[in-house]
Design an enzyme around this catalytic site. Sequence first.
Site, PDB file in Angstrom:
ATOM      1  CG  HIS A 224      45.110  -6.632 -11.275  1.00 15.25           C
ATOM      2  ND1 HIS A 224      43.855  -6.391 -10.784  1.00 15.25           N
ATOM      3  CD2 HIS A 224      45.952  -6.507 -10.218  1.00 15.25           C
ATOM      4  CE1 HIS A 224      43.939  -6.102  -9.488  1.00 15.25           C
ATOM      5  NE2 HIS A 224      45.196  -6.176  -9.118  1.00 15.25           N
TER       6      HIS A 224
HETATM    7  C1  UD1 Z   1      50.327  -4.554  -7.871  1.00 18.39           C
HETATM    8  C2  UD1 Z   1      50.091  -5.079  -6.466  1.00 18.39           C
HETATM    9  C3  UD1 Z   1      48.655  -5.592  -6.345  1.00 18.39           C
HETATM   10  C4  UD1 Z   1      47.665  -4.528  -6.769  1.00 18.39           C
HETATM   11  C5  UD1 Z   1      48.017  -3.989  -8.147  1.00 18.39           C
HETATM   12  C6  UD1 Z   1      47.131  -2.821  -8.476  1.00 18.39           C
HETATM   13  C7  UD1 Z   1      52.075  -6.060  -5.418  1.00 18.39           C
HETATM   14  C8  UD1 Z   1      52.756  -7.296  -5.018  1.00 18.39           C
HETATM   15  N1  UD1 Z   1      50.978  -6.184  -6.163  1.00 18.39           N
HETATM   16  O1  UD1 Z   1      50.179  -5.645  -8.756  1.00 18.39           O
HETATM   17  O2  UD1 Z   1      48.393  -5.931  -4.994  1.00 18.39           O
HETATM   18  O3  UD1 Z   1      46.389  -5.114  -6.784  1.00 18.39           O
HETATM   19  O4  UD1 Z   1      49.378  -3.539  -8.162  1.00 18.39           O
HETATM   20  O5  UD1 Z   1      47.075  -2.587  -9.832  1.00 18.39           O
HETATM   21  O6  UD1 Z   1      52.501  -4.997  -5.063  1.00 18.39           O
HETATM   22  N2  UD1 Z   1      53.471  -3.151 -15.563  1.00 18.39           N
HETATM   23  C9  UD1 Z   1      53.565  -2.314 -16.658  1.00 18.39           C
HETATM   24  N3  UD1 Z   1      53.395  -0.988 -16.439  1.00 18.39           N
HETATM   25  C10 UD1 Z   1      53.186  -0.439 -15.223  1.00 18.39           C
HETATM   26  C11 UD1 Z   1      53.108  -1.303 -14.124  1.00 18.39           C
HETATM   27  C12 UD1 Z   1      53.248  -2.646 -14.315  1.00 18.39           C
HETATM   28  O7  UD1 Z   1      53.770  -2.752 -17.789  1.00 18.39           O
HETATM   29  O8  UD1 Z   1      53.039   0.794 -15.107  1.00 18.39           O
HETATM   30  C13 UD1 Z   1      53.602  -4.611 -15.797  1.00 18.39           C
HETATM   31  C14 UD1 Z   1      55.039  -5.104 -15.703  1.00 18.39           C
HETATM   32  O9  UD1 Z   1      55.214  -6.122 -16.650  1.00 18.39           O
HETATM   33  C15 UD1 Z   1      55.081  -5.693 -14.308  1.00 18.39           C
HETATM   34  C16 UD1 Z   1      53.665  -6.220 -14.128  1.00 18.39           C
HETATM   35  O10 UD1 Z   1      52.844  -5.298 -14.798  1.00 18.39           O
HETATM   36  O11 UD1 Z   1      56.049  -6.708 -14.167  1.00 18.39           O
HETATM   37  C17 UD1 Z   1      53.224  -6.339 -12.676  1.00 18.39           C
HETATM   38  O12 UD1 Z   1      53.374  -5.078 -12.007  1.00 18.39           O
HETATM   39  P1  UD1 Z   1      53.596  -5.031 -10.418  1.00 18.39           P
HETATM   40  O13 UD1 Z   1      53.584  -3.633  -9.970  1.00 18.39           O
HETATM   41  O14 UD1 Z   1      54.775  -5.864 -10.026  1.00 18.39           O
HETATM   42  O15 UD1 Z   1      52.334  -5.787  -9.851  1.00 18.39           O
HETATM   43  P2  UD1 Z   1      50.801  -5.601 -10.193  1.00 18.39           P
HETATM   44  O16 UD1 Z   1      50.335  -6.833 -10.871  1.00 18.39           O
HETATM   45  O17 UD1 Z   1      50.575  -4.301 -10.847  1.00 18.39           O
HETATM   46  N1  UDP Z   2      40.866   1.496 -11.969  1.00 15.93           N
HETATM   47  C1  UDP Z   2      41.004   2.528 -12.885  1.00 15.93           C
HETATM   48  N2  UDP Z   2      41.211   2.186 -14.204  1.00 15.93           N
HETATM   49  C2  UDP Z   2      41.261   0.904 -14.634  1.00 15.93           C
HETATM   50  C3  UDP Z   2      41.120  -0.138 -13.675  1.00 15.93           C
HETATM   51  C4  UDP Z   2      40.938   0.202 -12.342  1.00 15.93           C
HETATM   52  O1  UDP Z   2      40.933   3.703 -12.540  1.00 15.93           O
HETATM   53  O2  UDP Z   2      41.449   0.680 -15.841  1.00 15.93           O
HETATM   54  C5  UDP Z   2      40.664   1.842 -10.551  1.00 15.93           C
HETATM   55  C6  UDP Z   2      39.446   1.207  -9.930  1.00 15.93           C
HETATM   56  O3  UDP Z   2      38.304   2.016 -10.157  1.00 15.93           O
HETATM   57  C7  UDP Z   2      39.838   1.123  -8.469  1.00 15.93           C
HETATM   58  C8  UDP Z   2      41.327   0.889  -8.524  1.00 15.93           C
HETATM   59  O4  UDP Z   2      41.751   1.313  -9.812  1.00 15.93           O
HETATM   60  O5  UDP Z   2      39.592   2.354  -7.806  1.00 15.93           O
HETATM   61  C9  UDP Z   2      41.597  -0.574  -8.337  1.00 15.93           C
HETATM   62  O6  UDP Z   2      42.895  -0.856  -8.707  1.00 15.93           O
HETATM   63  P1  UDP Z   2      43.380  -2.296  -9.130  1.00 15.93           P
HETATM   64  O7  UDP Z   2      42.242  -3.104  -9.613  1.00 15.93           O
HETATM   65  O8  UDP Z   2      44.527  -2.106 -10.032  1.00 15.93           O
HETATM   66  O9  UDP Z   2      43.991  -2.868  -7.776  1.00 15.93           O
HETATM   67  P2  UDP Z   2      43.410  -3.509  -6.425  1.00 15.93           P
HETATM   68  O10 UDP Z   2      42.305  -2.673  -5.917  1.00 15.93           O
HETATM   69  O11 UDP Z   2      43.011  -4.909  -6.746  1.00 15.93           O
HETATM   70  O12 UDP Z   2      44.604  -3.518  -5.544  1.00 15.93           O
END
Ligand code: UD1
Ligand code: UDP
Length: 387
Positions: free
Chosen positions: A222
């Site tokens: 991601h």
């Molecule tokens: C964010 C965090 C990242 C973390 C991740 C956990 C920042 C800068 N990044 O990244 O550190 O590892 O969350 O998962 O805060 N989207 C959806 N539905 C949702 C959420 C997101 O469709 O419920 C899509 C949207 O197109 C959005 C993209 O995902 O633009 C990115 O979402 P965003 O929250 O900006 O960053 P993450 O990649 O989720």
């Molecule tokens: N996770 C989850 N479902 C998923 C993917 C991840 O419950 O489909 C959980 C995972 O077990 C961990 C947390 O989400 O506890 C990690 O989140 P993510 O990978 O989105 O973000 P990061 O830790 O890199 O910020």
Amino acid sequence: MPQIKLLNIVGARPQIIKASAISRAIRKHFSKNIAEILVHTGQHYDKEMSDVFFEELEIHKPDFNLGVGSARHGRQTSMMITGLEEVLLKEKPDCVLLYGDTNSTLAGALASSKLHFPIIHIEAGLRSFNKTMPEELNRIMSDHSSTLLFAPTNAAFKNLMSEGFRPENSPPYTIDNPKIYLTGDIMYDNTLFFAGLAEKKKASFLEHLSLQRDNYILVTIHRDTNTDDTVRLKEILVTLKKLAEENDIILVMPLHPRTIISLKTKLPVLYDVLSTCKHIKIIPPVSFLEMILLEKNCRMIVTDSGGVQKESHFFKKPCIVLRKETEWVELVNNGTAKLVDADPVRISEEFLKLMDLHSVLEYPGFYGDGKTAEFILKEILFMFEKV
Ligand code: UD1
Ligand code: UDP
């Protein structure tokens, strides 16, 4: 004895999961001393990225949901700051609890520190030493706005010291006289607590996906660097597909919406190829209990997630990390996690090595005793002299 009012700020999936460890410890040990208010910025909003965790992990519904949603960094963070400022002025908490390194963390740090609310930062001190990562900027700014900083590992604690934080500081603690602690990791608390429950509540989950224990590899992707850059995304996925076919093993990929959107819009042909490949199961994001089962029973993990890297260690699974560097350096030093970037040659080499080695690797306890949330809450209460 008056309670302290603690305002918890969450927004992204892993923060909701982390907050559940704190909420559980408050309910169990400190409900008389601590009143918890939960604010959700709305950074993650799809049911499977947010609601599912509130339901499954028994966290009470947010007291405030700012409904910010997705946007570019500046706009998203500024909308969060605006919303958080209103909540802080209304609630006037004794302190604010922030988790990790997302834009929700940064917004919480800026809004709270400017209004002089003391910040407690959980997962402090982690560094990738790569400031092109949005998370690295968020971490540094959040740490340097905090009053109590809880570092989950030795490496994180040392990083804080090398940035001028002094462990010998004595109370009263303030933003200018902060206190740093070496703790464990609250995600380890969660894993210990939920692993048994996952087996009970989701007994047929693997069967439902036609997966056999030890005969599939769990893949999550991601990070912005791997999803926005389609050359990297394609190289990673094409390499993994080839490896799965050659080694006759299934890849299970619960993909973040960001990755699905990138694949569908920018690499539709590859998406079709992957979707029809019998060695690949692309599935929507799963719940935490389902994720625990996937982690616990897989042969190996391939990921760019911070949380999933650690969970690979909790479940004693080798881990291929699709990044140039990691904040969880102890895993790499231990030889159980391998940094491969998005390089097809390195991915292939480590994949084959770890498939063979998986049963002989060792997994020392790097992340505490499973009672980190309790420790953190006790220290918060000490700061307010309520214990
Ligand atoms: C964010 C965090 C990242 C973390 C991740 C956990 C920042 C800068 N990044 O990244 O550190 O590892 O969350 O998962 O805060 N989207 C959806 N539905 C949702 C959420 C997101 O469709 O419920 C899509 C949207 O197109 C959005 C993209 O995902 O633009 C990115 O979402 P965003 O929250 O900006 O960053 P993450 O990649 O989720
Ligand atoms: N996770 C989850 N479902 C998923 C993917 C991840 O419950 O489909 C959980 C995972 O077990 C961990 C947390 O989400 O506890 C990690 O989140 P993510 O990978 O989105 O973000 P990061 O830790 O890199 O910020």
